[in-house]
Design an enzyme around this catalytic site. Structure first.
Site, mmCIF file in Angstrom:
data_model
loop_
_atom_site.group_PDB
_atom_site.id
_atom_site.type_symbol
_atom_site.label_atom_id
_atom_site.label_comp_id
_atom_site.label_asym_id
_atom_site.label_seq_id
_atom_site.Cartn_x
_atom_site.Cartn_y
_atom_site.Cartn_z
ATOM 1 N N CYS A 41 -1.083 6.872 -4.096
ATOM 2 C CA CYS A 41 -1.671 5.800 -3.288
ATOM 3 C C CYS A 41 -0.640 4.717 -2.965
ATOM 4 O O CYS A 41 -0.125 4.056 -3.858
ATOM 5 C CB CYS A 41 -2.851 5.223 -4.074
ATOM 6 S SG CYS A 41 -3.475 3.644 -3.500
ATOM 7 N N CYS A 44 -1.609 1.169 -4.013
ATOM 8 C CA CYS A 44 -1.533 1.091 -5.479
ATOM 9 C C CYS A 44 -0.096 0.833 -5.917
ATOM 10 O O CYS A 44 0.155 0.047 -6.840
ATOM 11 C CB CYS A 44 -2.033 2.385 -6.119
ATOM 12 S SG CYS A 44 -3.744 2.799 -5.743
#
Length: 128
Positions: A41, A44
């Site tokens: 991600c 993230c």
């Protein structure tokens, strides 16, 4: 102090044992931030260094945990994680709050100070 990687078992031991309790009761002595993330991600990855910085800044006042949603799918489902990153802010007393998406460091600090540490917006105590 670095962020702490958590498994579902670690979550039950350190934060909340959802198998044994029906009502939320945080087990920790310090407020906590839990980052639900995945290695693939992009947002993230952008939040990760911010969390490391915050972990160092608040090392004796706050715990920062990370939970890999790919490895801990049951725990992620329990919390209804549908997008990542999702951040769970946990005060020592009271209900946790969730924030979806990558948020800037200033927003993290505001929530930490006002909701977890409660150092702002408190009436000042004057000596009489």
């Amino acid at each position: 102090m670095a962020t702490i990687q958590l498994t579902a078992e670690g979550f039950k031991e350190n934060i909340f044992d959802y198998d044994k309790a029906e009502e939320w009761k945080y087990k920790g002595n310090l407020p906590a931030v839990v980052d639900f993330y995945a290695d693939w991600c992009g947002p993230c990855k952008a939040v990760a260094p911010v969390l490391e910085e915050l972990s160092n800044e608040y090392h004796d006042k706050l715990l920062i945990y990370k939970i890999d949603t790919d490895k801990e799918q049951d725990l992620s489902m329990l919390f209804g994680i549908q997008s990542i990153p999702t951040i769970l802010f946990i005060p020592v007393d009271g209900q946790p709050m969730m924030q979806k998406g990558a948020i800037p460091k200033s927003a993290f600090k505001q929530v930490i100070e006002e909701r977890l540490l409660k150092t702002k917006n408190e009436p000042s105590q004057s000596a009489t």
